[in-house]
Design a protein around this motif. Structure first.
Motif, PDB file in Angstrom:
ATOM      1  N   ALA A 211       0.816  -1.217   0.000  1.00 37.38           N
ATOM      2  CA  ALA A 211       0.000   0.000   0.000  1.00 37.38           C
ATOM      3  C   ALA A 211       0.848   1.266   0.000  1.00 37.38           C
ATOM      4  O   ALA A 211       0.316   2.359  -0.204  1.00 37.38           O
ATOM      5  N   GLY A 212       2.179   1.140   0.251  1.00 38.08           N
ATOM      6  CA  GLY A 212       3.054   2.306   0.163  1.00 38.08           C
ATOM      7  C   GLY A 212       3.835   2.634   1.409  1.00 38.08           C
ATOM      8  O   GLY A 212       4.551   3.633   1.436  1.00 38.08           O
ATOM      9  N   PHE A 213       3.744   1.807   2.450  1.00 41.38           N
ATOM     10  CA  PHE A 213       4.472   2.077   3.692  1.00 41.38           C
ATOM     11  C   PHE A 213       5.874   1.493   3.582  1.00 41.38           C
ATOM     12  O   PHE A 213       6.045   0.332   3.212  1.00 41.38           O
ATOM     13  N   VAL A 214       6.889   2.293   3.879  1.00 43.55           N
ATOM     14  CA  VAL A 214       8.278   1.886   3.703  1.00 43.55           C
ATOM     15  C   VAL A 214       8.818   1.327   5.016  1.00 43.55           C
ATOM     16  O   VAL A 214       8.762   1.990   6.047  1.00 43.55           O
ATOM     17  N   MET A 215       9.336   0.098   4.984  1.00 44.26           N
ATOM     18  CA  MET A 215       9.988  -0.527   6.135  1.00 44.26           C
ATOM     19  C   MET A 215      11.321  -1.079   5.646  1.00 44.26           C
ATOM     20  O   MET A 215      11.399  -2.213   5.153  1.00 44.26           O
ATOM     21  N   LYS A 216      12.357  -0.282   5.758  1.00 39.36           N
ATOM     22  CA  LYS A 216      13.661  -0.677   5.251  1.00 39.36           C
ATOM     23  C   LYS A 216      14.163  -1.906   6.003  1.00 39.36           C
ATOM     24  O   LYS A 216      14.123  -1.970   7.223  1.00 39.36           O
ATOM     25  N   GLY A 217      14.630  -2.864   5.254  1.00 41.16           N
ATOM     26  CA  GLY A 217      15.155  -4.087   5.844  1.00 41.16           C
ATOM     27  C   GLY A 217      14.152  -5.203   5.914  1.00 41.16           C
ATOM     28  O   GLY A 217      14.532  -6.365   6.015  1.00 41.16           O
ATOM     29  N   PHE A 218      12.850  -4.897   5.868  1.00 43.32           N
ATOM     30  CA  PHE A 218      11.847  -5.949   6.008  1.00 43.32           C
ATOM     31  C   PHE A 218      11.853  -6.896   4.810  1.00 43.32           C
ATOM     32  O   PHE A 218      11.542  -8.076   4.951  1.00 43.32           O
ATOM     33  N   LEU A 219      12.208  -6.391   3.645  1.00 43.83           N
ATOM     34  CA  LEU A 219      12.258  -7.220   2.438  1.00 43.83           C
ATOM     35  C   LEU A 219      13.689  -7.354   1.924  1.00 43.83           C
ATOM     36  O   LEU A 219      13.898  -7.627   0.745  1.00 43.83           O
ATOM     37  N   GLY A 220      14.667  -7.186   2.800  1.00 39.07           N
ATOM     38  CA  GLY A 220      16.059  -7.218   2.385  1.00 39.07           C
ATOM     39  C   GLY A 220      16.633  -8.623   2.302  1.00 39.07           C
ATOM     40  O   GLY A 220      15.990  -9.626   2.635  1.00 39.07           O
ATOM     41  N   PHE A 221      17.901  -8.683   1.869  1.00 40.99           N
ATOM     42  CA  PHE A 221      18.556  -9.973   1.660  1.00 40.99           C
ATOM     43  C   PHE A 221      18.733 -10.728   2.977  1.00 40.99           C
ATOM     44  O   PHE A 221      18.548 -11.946   3.030  1.00 40.99           O
ATOM     45  N   TRP A 222      19.117 -10.029   4.041  1.00 38.58           N
ATOM     46  CA  TRP A 222      19.329 -10.713   5.314  1.00 38.58           C
ATOM     47  C   TRP A 222      18.034 -11.310   5.842  1.00 38.58           C
ATOM     48  O   TRP A 222      18.030 -12.406   6.417  1.00 38.58           O
ATOM     49  N   THR A 223      16.946 -10.589   5.672  1.00 35.40           N
ATOM     50  CA  THR A 223      15.655 -11.135   6.090  1.00 35.40           C
ATOM     51  C   THR A 223      15.318 -12.384   5.288  1.00 35.40           C
ATOM     52  O   THR A 223      14.830 -13.380   5.834  1.00 35.40           O
ATOM     53  N   LEU A 224      15.549 -12.338   3.984  1.00 34.42           N
ATOM     54  CA  LEU A 224      15.298 -13.507   3.137  1.00 34.42           C
ATOM     55  C   LEU A 224      16.145 -14.694   3.572  1.00 34.42           C
ATOM     56  O   LEU A 224      15.640 -15.822   3.704  1.00 34.42           O
ATOM     57  N   THR A 272       7.754  -1.580  -8.669  1.00 37.53           N
ATOM     58  CA  THR A 272       8.095  -2.534  -7.614  1.00 37.53           C
ATOM     59  C   THR A 272       6.855  -3.108  -6.967  1.00 37.53           C
ATOM     60  O   THR A 272       6.813  -4.286  -6.607  1.00 37.53           O
ATOM     61  N   ARG A 273       5.814  -2.300  -6.803  1.00 30.38           N
ATOM     62  CA  ARG A 273       4.566  -2.787  -6.225  1.00 30.38           C
ATOM     63  C   ARG A 273       3.971  -3.918  -7.060  1.00 30.38           C
ATOM     64  O   ARG A 273       3.431  -4.882  -6.513  1.00 30.38           O
ATOM     65  N   GLU A 274       4.069  -3.818  -8.375  1.00 33.71           N
ATOM     66  CA  GLU A 274       3.561  -4.893  -9.229  1.00 33.71           C
ATOM     67  C   GLU A 274       4.308  -6.203  -8.960  1.00 33.71           C
ATOM     68  O   GLU A 274       3.695  -7.272  -8.855  1.00 33.71           O
ATOM     69  N   ILE A 275       5.626  -6.120  -8.828  1.00 33.73           N
ATOM     70  CA  ILE A 275       6.411  -7.330  -8.584  1.00 33.73           C
ATOM     71  C   ILE A 275       6.106  -7.909  -7.214  1.00 33.73           C
ATOM     72  O   ILE A 275       5.960  -9.134  -7.061  1.00 33.73           O
ATOM     73  N   LEU A 276       5.982  -7.067  -6.202  1.00 30.13           N
ATOM     74  CA  LEU A 276       5.706  -7.569  -4.853  1.00 30.13           C
ATOM     75  C   LEU A 276       4.342  -8.237  -4.791  1.00 30.13           C
ATOM     76  O   LEU A 276       4.172  -9.272  -4.121  1.00 30.13           O
ATOM     77  N   THR A 277       3.362  -7.679  -5.478  1.00 32.20           N
ATOM     78  CA  THR A 277       2.038  -8.294  -5.517  1.00 32.20           C
ATOM     79  C   THR A 277       2.091  -9.649  -6.212  1.00 32.20           C
ATOM     80  O   THR A 277       1.487 -10.623  -5.754  1.00 32.20           O
TER      81      THR A 277
END
Length: 852
Positions: A211-224, A272-277
């Motif tokens: 929806a547009g809320f930014v959480m840096k690190g939540f979708l990062g490589f280390w989290t993955l 990016t939103r299209e890819i995440l969806t």
């Protein structure tokens, strides 16, 4: 647009934030022209530079209106650059054509790569999870790395090659507890040490990110990486958590990491939103073996913006991921998931009454679990934040102690669903499940498993390991449904000639208990998530039985009706509220009957179009935490001229400082100044001090007009609040300006809408019960006394050599990184709670700096 002064996250000493440090880094590479203008820099390049800086901001919202405008600017620049390219000849013309072709095909390249990576990851995680789950019960003598199914391939009732750890059951019990504890300890420790965002399900956060809320690190490589490593450990530990929710999280992480290698997605939030969806759809597809169900889940639950183009890419990504998973064939059966089943018998209309009963159970289950899980989450956030590793370890140990004696709780939940879904005829008879003599014992065992698993889900979901709630809920529904099926089967066999069972054919099994388990799983999943269509399609793809679509629709419809009586929104929506994320749900409808003037922020800090000194602007940025400022003609008339964001203003000031010496008393113009303003500065008195010399020298005026938005989204004060909320939902601006006859009247943000919404709902429903806090205090005191008693006993038995809890107390903190979500609060009207409005300027420290 409100200040974050009440935000508890902002109480730490102020240091230069990550966006500010990013601005400095970016500006260090700028070239300077003698006249103060940028060398070869166009408006498009300025926009790109500011967009690059905004990538470093955390806990902010994306302004989709600005993003769309920037994308149009990029396209215009691209078309201008490529004008006449097809008239070119030679290598330059062909190179440009190839570049255009590559740019147009980037979306499909990314979707294909992401889908393949998700399928590979899901296949490996399935294999590892099954082996870790089986190793707690025994080992394979022919090859230690094989799980029980592979070791005894073709033998449904076990084989001599697979052996328990010991013939003495207390030893097996002890090793079961030991493995469960070690797996939970390892999972929680890795999450705490490397990626706190890897804990939990992640679906509620992903909904907000899409929806547009930014959480840096939540979708990062280390989290993955940590999520992929710790998820099999958490499942194998026996905790009542599932892997389907985390599957969505690691799938979206995969899409985010891979798409960052492509320039189109690195600089464009809407792309990016299209890819995440699409990745969310692929995550559900590989979790349930249901590509169409995954697309519908993404449409129904995840995305607030789902155009046809996004649907097609979601479908393609889910198709690629499912195809790769099928090619890997992780179970050697051709099945994509372990609990996939096929039914060859139909159902009877007299069973509808029992289907309705199962649907009612699903609705009641969802409401009960959500209510008590949120209370457990509040207790965990208040008292157990410092003991995340210890909590997960003790939960796994307690779960193993309680579950080992029950044959349905002892095994992995996916394996238990596979057993409960099967027909008795031609299927595997697990522990005499299909024998009539064991019927009542099995019914009691299933009832106990249903109650115990429900309790364990309430206390386990939310602990600091990768944890989903899909499969635990389905396992609970399956055990309840199988119990109902066994009872209906017993009723039929007791009175086969009754008129009620007249539709049954003689000498043919009339009741199939496995179908009741299947429908119970659908009901529980629908009840906990409040989803309907996607559940029906997922269940159809699991069974492949067209005949059971109608019963599934009946069960899910009843579940939905019962669930809505207890409140709107599933567990993901409740967690969004619990964490205070700024999210307006498209599925909600409101009728407040008030104009926006009653909700807006009336006292707004503004910037005059001229006359304000550079020093005053810098002081305003230093002393306030607002993320933008309306630009007015003057502060008396308040005639609105535009809006400038905090990032743009900070960038403009730093760029001006870098390009040349500017006096602190230089006048700032936010609209195009007169031509003489920059050429003929006012005559100042001769300086008499060094400070006065510094102020008098240098550039005396600065033009910031290029950095403002001259056409911000504005509304009339009498516009209904519901319409403003629809603007936030559909268009996605960060802020809406309220103006009356050209004059600024106020501002609106998502936070203001949420505050008023929950204020109205609090007036209509009961307020917070102080007795809950008292009971939580008593429970915490009881836990402390129990811990002290255990520590004293261990100290006494060990002769003083072992001291437990030596570091326990107010100063004890487990080593590792803190989860930023632990410091958030539910959205309430009380001032002691905090809503993240998406305008916070928060620097989270090492985890969010180094592990993006």
């Amino acid at each position: 647009m409100t200040s974050r002064s009440s935000n508890p996250l902002a109480q730490n000493p102020r240091r230069p934030s990550l966006p500010e440090r990013a601005i400095s880094r970016r500006l260090s590479a700028l070239s300077i022209r003698p006249d103060g203008g940028p060398t070869g820099s166009t408006e498009h390049e300025l926009t790109e530079e500011i967009a690059e800086i905004k990538r470093y901001e955390d806990f902010t919202t994306i302004d989709w209106v600005q993003d769309a405008a920037h994308e149009q600017s990029r396209r215009r620049a691209r078309r201008k650059q490529n004008a006449g390219v097809f008239e070119l000849k030679g290598s330059l013309g062909w190179r440009r054509r190839l570049e255009d072709t590559y740019d147009a095909g980037q979306a499909w390249i990314v979707v294909t790569l992401v889908g393949a990576a998700i399928g590979l990851n899901a296949g490996f995680l399935n294999i590892i999870t099954e082996w870790l789950s089986d190793i707690k019960l025994g080992y394979c003598t022919t090859a230690f790395y094989l799980n029980e199914n592979f070791c005894c391939w073709g033998d449904e009732k076990g084989c001599p090659e697979w052996r328990p750890w010991s013939s003495f059951w207390p030893v097996n019990y002890f090793l079961y507890l030991l493995f469960s504890t070690i797996f939970a300890l390892a999972s929680a420790s890795l999450v705490k040490a490397f990626a706190p965002y890897a804990a939990g399900s992640g679906i509620s956060e992903i909904k907000c990110i899409i929806a547009g809320f930014v959480m840096k690190g939540f979708l990062g490589f280390w989290t993955l990486l940590i999520k992929s490593i710790c998820l099999p450990l958490a499942i194998a530990s026996g905790l009542s958590v599932g892997k389907e929710g985390p599957s969505v999280h690691y799938a979206v992480c995969t899409g985010n990491v891979i798409s960052r290698f492509f320039g189109k997605y690195k600089r464009n939030a809407s792309k990016t939103r299209e890819i995440l969806t699409a990745c969310a759809a692929a995550g559900v597809a590989v979790a349930f073996g249901s590509p169409i169900g995954g697309v519908l889940f993404s449409l129904e639950e995840m995305s607030s913006y789902f155009p046809l183009k996004t649907m097609w890419r979601s479908y393609f990504c889910a198709l690629v991921a499912t195809a790769v998973l099928a090619a890997m064939n992780p179970f050697w059966t051709g099945q994509l998931v372990m609990f996939e089943v096929r039914y060859d018998r139909s159902w009877h209309f007299f069973e509808i009454i029992f289907f309705i009963l199962i649907g009612v159970f699903g609705g009641l289950y969802g409401a009960f679990v959500m209510k008590w899980n949120l209370r457990a989450q509040a207790f965990r956030k208040k008292y157990l934040t410092k003991y995340a590793i210890l909590e997960a370890t003790l939960l796994a140990t307690a779960t193993a102690i309680l579950c080992f004696p029950n044959m349905f709780l002892r095994i992995d939940m996916t394996e238990s669903m596979e057993i409960l879904f099967l027909e008795c005829e031609g299927g595997r008879d697990y522990e005499g499940l299909c024998e009539a003599k064991n019927r009542w014992r099995l019914a009691l065992s299933l009832a106990f498993a249903t109650i115990m698993r429900t309790f364990l889900v309430i206390v386990s979901y939310g602990c600091k390991v990768p944890a989903g709630i899909f499969v635990p809920s389905m396992a609970i529904g399956a055990s309840f449904g199988r119990m109902v099926g066994i009872l209906v089967q017993a009723l039929h066999e007791a009175s086969p000639q009754a008129r009620y069972f007249a539709a049954c054919q003689p000498d043919v099994p009339c009741i199939t208990p496995g179908t009741y388990a299947f429908l119970g799983a659908a009901a529980a999943l629908s009840g906990i998530m409040h989803i309907t269509v996607s559940v029906v399609v997922i269940m159809f793809e699991l069974t492949g039985a067209l005949t059971y679509i109608l019963p599934t629709m009946i069960v899910v419809g009843v579940t939905k009706a019962v669930s809505d009586r207890f409140g709107k929104g599933g567990i993901a929506d409740r967690m969004i509220w619990f964490n205070g994320f700024p999210f307006l749900d498209n599925k909600e409808e409101h009728a407040f009957g008030v104009p926006v003037s009653q909700v807006m922020i009336s006292e707004v800090t503004t910037l005059p179009s001229s006359g304000c000194t550079l020093k005053a602007v810098e002081q305003l940025l230093a002393q306030s935490k607002y993320q933008g400022f309306p630009v007015v003609e003057d502060r008396t008339s308040k005639i609105l001229l535009g809006y400038i964001g905090r990032t743009e203003l900070r960038y403009a000031i730093d760029r001006t400082r870098k390009e040349g010496f500017v006096s602190s008393n230089a006048k700032c113009f936010f609209t195009q100044p007169p031509s003489t303003a920059l050429q003929a500065p006012p005559i100042a008195a001769p300086p008499v001090t060094f400070d006065a010399i510094e102020d008098a020298s240098g550039q005396q005026s600065v033009d910031f007009s290029r950095f403002i938005d001259p056409t911000p989204l504005s509304v009339h004060p009498r516009l209904p609040l519901e319409t403003v909320m629809e603007l936030f939902k559909k268009m996605g601006p960060r802020v809406i300006v309220v103006e009356y006859r050209g004059r600024l009247a106020g501002l609106m943000t998502v936070k203001d809408c949420l505050k008023y919404q929950f204020k109205v709902e609090a007036q209509e429903t009961s307020t917070h019960d102080p007795a809950i806090d008292i009971r939580q205090e008593k429970l915490w005191g009881l836990m402390n006394r129990g811990a002290d008693w255990v520590a004293d006993k261990v100290l006494s038995v060990s002769g003083g050599r072992i001291k437990l809890g030596a570091g326990r107390g107010s100063g004890f903190v487990e080593p590792g990184l803190d989860d930023p979500r632990d410091q958030l609060s539910p959205i309430l009207t009380s001032s002691r709670h905090d809503i993240l409005e998406g305008t916070e300027d928060v620097d989270r420290g090492v985890e969010l700096q180094a592990r993006r």
